[in-house]
Design an enzyme around this catalytic site. Structure first.
Site, PDB file in Angstrom:
ATOM      1  N   ARG A 175       3.210 -64.633 -67.200  1.00 39.14           N
ATOM      2  CA  ARG A 175       4.206 -64.040 -66.300  1.00 39.14           C
ATOM      3  C   ARG A 175       3.680 -62.634 -65.974  1.00 39.14           C
ATOM      4  O   ARG A 175       3.305 -61.894 -66.888  1.00 39.14           O
ATOM      5  CB  ARG A 175       5.552 -63.912 -67.010  1.00 39.14           C
TER       6      ARG A 175
ATOM      7  N   ASP B  86       7.505 -62.689 -74.467  1.00 40.55           N
ATOM      8  CA  ASP B  86       7.672 -61.438 -73.720  1.00 40.55           C
ATOM      9  C   ASP B  86       6.652 -60.422 -74.212  1.00 40.55           C
ATOM     10  O   ASP B  86       6.201 -60.476 -75.371  1.00 40.55           O
ATOM     11  CB  ASP B  86       9.077 -60.852 -73.979  1.00 40.55           C
TER      12      ASP B  86
HETATM   13  C1  LIG Z   1      11.754 -62.450 -65.267  1.00 38.12           C
HETATM   14  C2  LIG Z   1      11.338 -61.086 -65.758  1.00 38.12           C
HETATM   15  C3  LIG Z   1      10.818 -60.952 -67.030  1.00 38.12           C
HETATM   16  C4  LIG Z   1      10.373 -59.717 -67.492  1.00 38.12           C
HETATM   17  N1  LIG Z   1       9.748 -59.626 -68.716  1.00 38.12           N
HETATM   18  C5  LIG Z   1       9.238 -58.429 -69.088  1.00 38.12           C
HETATM   19  C6  LIG Z   1       8.443 -58.331 -70.271  1.00 38.12           C
HETATM   20  O1  LIG Z   1       8.195 -59.307 -70.991  1.00 38.12           O
HETATM   21  N2  LIG Z   1       7.947 -57.112 -70.595  1.00 38.12           N
HETATM   22  C7  LIG Z   1       8.185 -55.992 -69.822  1.00 38.12           C
HETATM   23  O2  LIG Z   1       7.679 -54.915 -70.149  1.00 38.12           O
HETATM   24  N3  LIG Z   1       8.953 -56.070 -68.717  1.00 38.12           N
HETATM   25  C8  LIG Z   1       9.466 -57.257 -68.331  1.00 38.12           C
HETATM   26  N4  LIG Z   1      10.206 -57.325 -67.181  1.00 38.12           N
HETATM   27  C9  LIG Z   1      10.672 -56.087 -66.518  1.00 38.12           C
HETATM   28  C10 LIG Z   1       9.650 -55.540 -65.542  1.00 38.12           C
HETATM   29  O3  LIG Z   1       8.527 -55.063 -66.235  1.00 38.12           O
HETATM   30  C11 LIG Z   1      10.245 -54.386 -64.705  1.00 38.12           C
HETATM   31  O4  LIG Z   1      10.649 -53.347 -65.535  1.00 38.12           O
HETATM   32  C12 LIG Z   1      11.412 -54.802 -63.845  1.00 38.12           C
HETATM   33  O5  LIG Z   1      11.288 -56.098 -63.357  1.00 38.12           O
HETATM   34  C13 LIG Z   1      11.526 -53.866 -62.630  1.00 38.12           C
HETATM   35  O6  LIG Z   1      10.376 -53.960 -61.856  1.00 38.12           O
HETATM   36  P1  LIG Z   1      10.327 -54.627 -60.402  1.00 38.12           P
HETATM   37  O7  LIG Z   1       9.114 -55.452 -60.319  1.00 38.12           O
HETATM   38  O8  LIG Z   1      11.588 -55.311 -60.121  1.00 38.12           O
HETATM   39  O9  LIG Z   1      10.053 -53.421 -59.411  1.00 38.12           O
HETATM   40  P2  LIG Z   1      10.688 -51.985 -59.237  1.00 38.12           P
HETATM   41  O10 LIG Z   1       9.735 -51.226 -58.369  1.00 38.12           O
HETATM   42  O11 LIG Z   1      11.076 -51.371 -60.541  1.00 38.12           O
HETATM   43  O12 LIG Z   1      12.006 -52.288 -58.440  1.00 38.12           O
HETATM   44  C14 LIG Z   1      11.982 -52.807 -57.116  1.00 38.12           C
HETATM   45  C15 LIG Z   1      13.400 -53.037 -56.649  1.00 38.12           C
HETATM   46  O13 LIG Z   1      14.001 -54.049 -57.445  1.00 38.12           O
HETATM   47  C16 LIG Z   1      15.359 -53.753 -57.731  1.00 38.12           C
HETATM   48  N5  LIG Z   1      15.521 -53.528 -59.185  1.00 38.12           N
HETATM   49  C17 LIG Z   1      14.548 -53.407 -60.103  1.00 38.12           C
HETATM   50  N6  LIG Z   1      15.065 -53.258 -61.348  1.00 38.12           N
HETATM   51  C18 LIG Z   1      16.401 -53.249 -61.186  1.00 38.12           C
HETATM   52  C19 LIG Z   1      17.497 -53.109 -62.074  1.00 38.12           C
HETATM   53  N7  LIG Z   1      17.334 -52.943 -63.386  1.00 38.12           N
HETATM   54  N8  LIG Z   1      18.743 -53.144 -61.564  1.00 38.12           N
HETATM   55  C20 LIG Z   1      18.957 -53.329 -60.235  1.00 38.12           C
HETATM   56  N9  LIG Z   1      17.951 -53.461 -59.329  1.00 38.12           N
HETATM   57  C21 LIG Z   1      16.702 -53.420 -59.803  1.00 38.12           C
HETATM   58  C22 LIG Z   1      15.686 -52.508 -56.940  1.00 38.12           C
HETATM   59  O14 LIG Z   1      16.150 -52.918 -55.680  1.00 38.12           O
HETATM   60  C23 LIG Z   1      14.325 -51.834 -56.824  1.00 38.12           C
HETATM   61  O15 LIG Z   1      14.253 -50.965 -55.731  1.00 38.12           O
HETATM   62  C24 LIG Z   1      10.573 -58.566 -66.674  1.00 38.12           C
HETATM   63  C25 LIG Z   1      11.088 -58.701 -65.386  1.00 38.12           C
HETATM   64  C26 LIG Z   1      11.448 -59.943 -64.920  1.00 38.12           C
HETATM   65  C27 LIG Z   1      11.965 -60.049 -63.510  1.00 38.12           C
END
Ligand SMILES: Cc1cc2nc3c(=O)[nH]c(=O)nc-3n(C[C@H](O)[C@H](O)[C@H](O)COP(=O)(O)OP(=O)(O)OC[C@H]3O[C@@H](n4cnc5c(N)ncnc54)[C@H](O)[C@@H]3O)c2cc1C
Length: 309
Positions: free
Chosen positions: A179, A129
């Site tokens: 990722r 991560d």
């Molecule tokens: C498999 C995976 C691994 C990850 N690993 C890392 C990592 O190693 N380092 C790191 O910094 N970040 C990591 N993240 C988190 C990532 O950086 C984002 O903070 C998170 O995924 C929200 O971004 P988004 O792309 O979903 O878009 P956003 O624009 O934040 O959200 C888009 C839509 O997704 C839904 N959504 C997003 N987050 C949530 C939530 N918490 N609860 C409910 N609905 C939500 C909502 O409908 C929102 O409108 C990871 C995410 C995933 C999916």
């Protein structure tokens, strides 16, 4: 609000107050499979039954003593053994500060290498991560060094970082699996794009770079716009659905997860578990105001909740 919650996520005094509260534990269970490995295995089985792969993450970060880092490494060896025994379709995600990165790179690299070597024997994969930007350079460096010995390790790129494009190019050039996510930490404007619009544009740009590389990457997002852009790009470029996977977090947008699987895309669900769930939980609250409202409503006594609850 996002900044405030991310700031609280690092508050060591708040953590026990939230974690010892029965109601917050209940709300956290929406995002965290449970505290024991058995809980994660059960969640993994369920995810597999729904035709999705899993990535198990033992929660924990910023371990401050060597014994703690070694214990975490031992736990990861046992997780890989258990995955193999259960024949789960699952790999593992871990954080380098859980393996003692704050105590020095040699210790962290030694522990990571032990885990990656063990995963290689079992034909499995380790995802590192990406944490806050203070760790980016060291995480990329350690990934490159361990990747030079073992191919079953990859890391994460955060589209909000200005440096991500160069990192993607460098790591693609050595064949590293990545990722792609947007980024979940509190970063200053000289390090990361402050505006969502710019983060999203960079995400699409990096997605295209990654998926053009011919290497198997993970596109991690719940954002329908990012998913749409990815589907459109792979269609235009004739990139097969077996050449990449979408990834989402446990408990988030399960409707969208189901839809992608129905459409024939690969999907991996990130399943966090363990006792140290506070910072992870706070980052999830910070991502979406509705999560905070849900949390606060659950903290209210039943009788004082707004009508209709
Ligand atoms: C498999 C995976 C691994 C990850 N690993 C890392 C990592 O190693 N380092 C790191 O910094 N970040 C990591 N993240 C988190 C990532 O950086 C984002 O903070 C998170 O995924 C929200 O971004 P988004 O792309 O979903 O878009 P956003 O624009 O934040 O959200 C888009 C839509 O997704 C839904 N959504 C997003 N987050 C949530 C939530 N918490 N609860 C409910 N609905 C939500 C909502 O409908 C929102 O409108 C990871 C995410 C995933 C999916």
């Amino acid at each position: 609000m996002r900044s405030f919650l991310l700031h609280l996520s690092e508050n060591k005094r708040l953590a026990p107050l939230i974690m010892n509260n029965a109601l917050s534990r209940r709300v956290a269970r929406r995002f965290v499979a449970g505290e024991r490995l058995d809980d994660a295995i059960e969640a993994g089985r369920e995810v597999n039954r729904a035709k999705r792969s899993a990535s198990l993450d033992l929660l924990g970060e910023n371990v401050s003593d060597e014994a703690g880092a070694r214990r975490a490494a031992e736990d990861y060896l046992a997780i890989f053994d258990r995955i193999a025994r259960e024949k789960l379709d699952a790999n593992v995600s871990l954080k380098l500060t859980q393996l003692g990165l704050d105590l020095g790179e040699p210790l962290c690299q030694e522990l990571l290498e032990g885990i990656v070597a063990h995963a290689a024997e079992l034909g499995n994969f380790v995802r590192i991560d990406m944490e806050g930007s203070a760790y980016t350079q060291r995480t990329v460096g350690i990934t490159r060094r361990v990747r030079a010995k073992y191919s079953n390790v990859g890391t994460v790129m955060q589209a909000y970082l200005y440096r991500a494009e160069q990192d993607v190019k460098d790591l693609v050039s050595v064949g590293c699996r990545m990722r792609l996510c947007k980024g979940a930490y509190k970063e200053p404007p000289d390090t990361a794009f402050p505006k969502k619009r710019d983060v999203d544009a960079n995400y699409v740009k990096l997605m295209k770079l990654l998926l053009s590389s011919g290497i198997y990457h993970g596109i991690a997002t719940h954002d329908p716009a990012m998913i749409h852009a990815t589907k459109k790009f792979v269609r235009e470029r004739n990139i097969g659905r077996e050449q990449f996977e979408f990834q989402m977090l446990y408990g988030i947008r399960t409707d969208l997860q189901e839809q992608l699987v129905r459409e024939g895309y690969r999907l991996r669900v990130y399943i966090p578990f363990g006792a140290d769930w506070f910072p992870y939980f706070m980052r999830r609250l910070a991502e979406r105001p509705a999560n905070l409202v849900f949390f606060l409503r659950n903290l209210m006594p039943q009788s004082t909740r707004p009508h209709g609850e």
